[in-house]
Design a protein around this motif. Structure first.
Motif, PDB file in Angstrom:
ATOM      1  N   THR A 185      44.918 -11.796  23.995  1.00  0.00           N
ATOM      2  CA  THR A 185      43.998 -12.554  23.136  1.00  0.00           C
ATOM      3  C   THR A 185      42.655 -11.859  22.941  1.00  0.00           C
ATOM      4  O   THR A 185      41.846 -12.302  22.123  1.00  0.00           O
ATOM      5  N   GLY A 186      42.404 -10.777  23.693  1.00  0.00           N
ATOM      6  CA  GLY A 186      41.130 -10.089  23.589  1.00  0.00           C
ATOM      7  C   GLY A 186      39.984 -10.862  24.214  1.00  0.00           C
ATOM      8  O   GLY A 186      38.818 -10.661  23.856  1.00  0.00           O
ATOM      9  N   ALA A 187      40.304 -11.750  25.141  1.00  0.00           N
ATOM     10  CA  ALA A 187      39.279 -12.583  25.763  1.00  0.00           C
ATOM     11  C   ALA A 187      38.663 -11.897  26.974  1.00  0.00           C
ATOM     12  O   ALA A 187      39.291 -11.064  27.630  1.00  0.00           O
ATOM     13  N   LEU A 188      37.435 -12.249  27.256  1.00  0.00           N
ATOM     14  CA  LEU A 188      36.747 -11.793  28.456  1.00  0.00           C
ATOM     15  C   LEU A 188      37.095 -12.772  29.569  1.00  0.00           C
ATOM     16  O   LEU A 188      36.545 -13.864  29.639  1.00  0.00           O
ATOM     17  N   LEU A 189      38.013 -12.388  30.429  1.00  0.00           N
ATOM     18  CA  LEU A 189      38.498 -13.304  31.458  1.00  0.00           C
ATOM     19  C   LEU A 189      37.448 -13.562  32.534  1.00  0.00           C
ATOM     20  O   LEU A 189      37.237 -14.698  32.946  1.00  0.00           O
ATOM     21  N   SER A 190      36.773 -12.509  33.000  1.00  0.00           N
ATOM     22  CA  SER A 190      35.813 -12.686  34.076  1.00  0.00           C
ATOM     23  C   SER A 190      34.583 -11.823  33.865  1.00  0.00           C
ATOM     24  O   SER A 190      34.665 -10.732  33.288  1.00  0.00           O
ATOM     25  N   LEU A 191      33.460 -12.319  34.340  1.00  0.00           N
ATOM     26  CA  LEU A 191      32.196 -11.606  34.227  1.00  0.00           C
ATOM     27  C   LEU A 191      31.577 -11.479  35.609  1.00  0.00           C
ATOM     28  O   LEU A 191      31.515 -12.455  36.363  1.00  0.00           O
TER      29      LEU A 191
ATOM     30  N   GLY B  54      35.407 -16.715  25.959  1.00  0.00           N
ATOM     31  CA  GLY B  54      36.590 -17.201  26.667  1.00  0.00           C
ATOM     32  C   GLY B  54      36.553 -17.041  28.156  1.00  0.00           C
ATOM     33  O   GLY B  54      37.503 -17.401  28.852  1.00  0.00           O
ATOM     34  N   SER B  55      35.456 -16.486  28.681  1.00  0.00           N
ATOM     35  CA  SER B  55      35.399 -16.222  30.112  1.00  0.00           C
ATOM     36  C   SER B  55      35.359 -17.518  30.912  1.00  0.00           C
ATOM     37  O   SER B  55      34.648 -18.452  30.571  1.00  0.00           O
ATOM     38  N   LEU B  56      36.112 -17.522  31.997  1.00  0.00           N
ATOM     39  CA  LEU B  56      36.080 -18.664  32.905  1.00  0.00           C
ATOM     40  C   LEU B  56      35.540 -18.265  34.268  1.00  0.00           C
ATOM     41  O   LEU B  56      34.769 -18.987  34.875  1.00  0.00           O
TER      42      LEU B  56
ATOM     43  N   ALA C 291      38.997  -4.043  30.483  1.00  0.00           N
ATOM     44  CA  ALA C 291      40.063  -4.647  29.674  1.00  0.00           C
ATOM     45  C   ALA C 291      39.911  -6.157  29.573  1.00  0.00           C
ATOM     46  O   ALA C 291      40.043  -6.738  28.493  1.00  0.00           O
ATOM     47  N   THR C 292      39.613  -6.808  30.696  1.00  0.00           N
ATOM     48  CA  THR C 292      39.470  -8.269  30.693  1.00  0.00           C
ATOM     49  C   THR C 292      38.214  -8.724  31.430  1.00  0.00           C
ATOM     50  O   THR C 292      38.006  -9.912  31.601  1.00  0.00           O
ATOM     51  N   SER C 293      37.402  -7.768  31.880  1.00  0.00           N
ATOM     52  CA  SER C 293      36.203  -8.139  32.627  1.00  0.00           C
ATOM     53  C   SER C 293      35.082  -7.146  32.360  1.00  0.00           C
ATOM     54  O   SER C 293      35.322  -6.039  31.868  1.00  0.00           O
ATOM     55  N   LEU C 294      33.858  -7.565  32.680  1.00  0.00           N
ATOM     56  CA  LEU C 294      32.684  -6.715  32.534  1.00  0.00           C
ATOM     57  C   LEU C 294      31.762  -6.913  33.725  1.00  0.00           C
ATOM     58  O   LEU C 294      31.810  -7.937  34.410  1.00  0.00           O
ATOM     59  N   PHE C 295      30.891  -5.917  33.927  1.00  0.00           N
ATOM     60  CA  PHE C 295      29.869  -6.006  34.961  1.00  0.00           C
ATOM     61  C   PHE C 295      28.505  -5.821  34.322  1.00  0.00           C
ATOM     62  O   PHE C 295      28.276  -4.856  33.594  1.00  0.00           O
ATOM     63  N   VAL C 296      27.604  -6.762  34.577  1.00  0.00           N
ATOM     64  CA  VAL C 296      26.232  -6.666  34.098  1.00  0.00           C
ATOM     65  C   VAL C 296      25.339  -6.366  35.299  1.00  0.00           C
ATOM     66  O   VAL C 296      25.236  -7.177  36.223  1.00  0.00           O
ATOM     67  N   ALA C 297      24.715  -5.189  35.306  1.00  0.00           N
ATOM     68  CA  ALA C 297      23.853  -4.786  36.411  1.00  0.00           C
ATOM     69  C   ALA C 297      22.501  -5.485  36.310  1.00  0.00           C
ATOM     70  O   ALA C 297      22.139  -6.044  35.273  1.00  0.00           O
TER      71      ALA C 297
END
Length: 399
Positions: free
Chosen positions: A48-54, A95-97, A281-287
């Motif tokens: 779905t191209g969603a951001l699953l986790s942040l 879409g992140s949960l 792919a499904t997550s990102l990290f913000v420093a």
């Protein structure tokens, strides 16, 4: 849609059970292991191209001086509440949960309680990562009232002198125990997180025992990473081969066997067109300085939330596009390695230690070889599989 599907999966399995290591029985010989709930969620998010986790590093300031720490603390930074509010709202819209709040030490952020409350109001399943140094009765009660999914607490030994030696701060063992006990009294799910190094190699079983006595989930890792600024100082603490054999042959054996059965039928190799890593792919990290990276460890800048929207970064970042497109075929050495099925290849480890994101990480090679040999000794891998990873073979003249 992803949020509703994810909530259903969480309610059916429990968030901690999605992420915690499986310590029970593994699949019987000849029985195909079932994909985990987390794997199913990853698949949905990718489709779905969603951001699953942040993952958000709310501050880089820390109370401890851990010898094994990979974070570069040369210039401490803290994300302001206005920026955090915008980032959280955008992540929810993508879409992140799942939200992981980390540091440094999260409780050194002046408005950390507000961050947690804001995230919960937006419907995130919140996981807090802390040393426990600043967690008392008041903090535990607040996290319980906010119904956070789990609190991950770092614990490196069941003996104060060993734990305190690793953290570099006397009294840290007593503080973390008090934090865990306070959280458990208020019904907060606690996950003990530990790392096997040469300093505590003989005691990792005691950490598991203590975690069970405290009523905690637990996860022990054995991969010591270099500092993100390229310093190799932490690497001197890597456990010896004998410890790794004990680690994978005892503590990690259920996951090792299950993971091998899940990946591919015996006698096959991971396809070269598969991705070696799910970074970005499904997550990102913000420093804490606002820079966005594909994951906590992979320092490929993809934008900055102080100057760009998280949504734009997620959908249009050239850095993310590049990382997401990498397959095993793009790794010139690893693509010809016979140990791909046993390797937890980490592009961040390759880049931070060897300066090449697409090259092999010798520490990954060492772990893969030990895992393969244990699987072979226990009859899951054919006796004929004795090849060495290319970097090790070349060192020994076995080209």
């Amino acid at each position: 849609m992803l949020r509703s599907l994810t909530r259903r999966s969480v309610s059916e399995t429990g968030w901690s059970r999605v992420t915690a290591p499986t310590m029970g029985a593994s699949a019987a010989p000849g029985e195909e292991a079932r994909p985990s709930a987390q794997a199913r969620l990853q698949e949905i998010a990718q489709k779905t191209g969603a951001l699953l986790s942040l993952h958000i590093e709310v501050t880089s300031r820390c109370s401890l001086r851990c010898q094994h720490c990979y974070n570069d603390r040369a210039v401490p930074a803290t994300l302001d509440s206005k920026t955090l509010a915008r980032v959280l709202e955008e992540a929810a819209g993508l879409g992140s949960l799942f939200l992981f709040l980390t540091g440094g030490e999260v409780y050194l952020h002046p408005e950390f309680a507000w961050v947690v409350a804001q995230a919960r109001a937006l419907g995130f399943a919140v996981v807090v990562k802390t040393s426990g140094w600043l967690v008392g009765e008041k903090e535990a009660a607040f996290l319980a009232a906010q119904a956070v999914s789990e609190v991950h607490v770092s614990l490196y030994a069941a003996r104060p002198e060993i734990h305190d030696r690793m953290t570099g701060v006397p009294g840290s063992y007593e503080r973390v125990l008090r934090a865990i006990q306070a959280l458990r009294r208020d019904g907060v799910r606690v996950g003990v997180r530990s790392l096997v190094t040469s300093l505590n190699a003989a005691h990792f079983r005691d950490i598991v025992r203590l975690a069970e006595e405290l009523g905690c989930e637990y996860s022990v890792d054995a991969t010591v990473s270099p500092c993100e600024d390229g310093s190799l100082g932490p690497c001197a603490l890597r456990p010896p081969d004998a410890t790794l054999r004990e680690f994978y042959g005892e503590y990690a054996w259920p996951q090792l066997e299950k993971g091998y059965r899940e990946r591919k039928p015996l006698g096959t190799r991971r396809p070269l067109d598969d991705t070696p890593c799910l970074a970005g792919a499904t997550s990102l990290f913000v420093a804490s300085d606002g820079t966005v990276y594909p994951c906590v460890d992979l320092k490929v800048p993809c934008g900055n939330v102080h100057t760009e929207s998280l949504t734009k970064i997620w959908r249009a970042s050239e850095g993310l596009r590049r990382v997401r497109s990498i397959t095993w075929r793009d790794l010139p050495v690893c693509a010809r390695c016979d140990l791909r099925d046993y390797c937890s290849h980490c592009m961040a480890l390759s880049m931070n230690e060897h300066g090449d994101m697409l090259g092999p990480a010798l520490e990954n090679c060492r772990h893969a070889l030990i895992r393969r040999d244990i699987l072979r000794e226990r009859g899951l891998v054919p006796e004929t599989e004795t090849a060495l990873p290319p970097p090790l073979a070349e060192r020994l003249g076995q080209r």
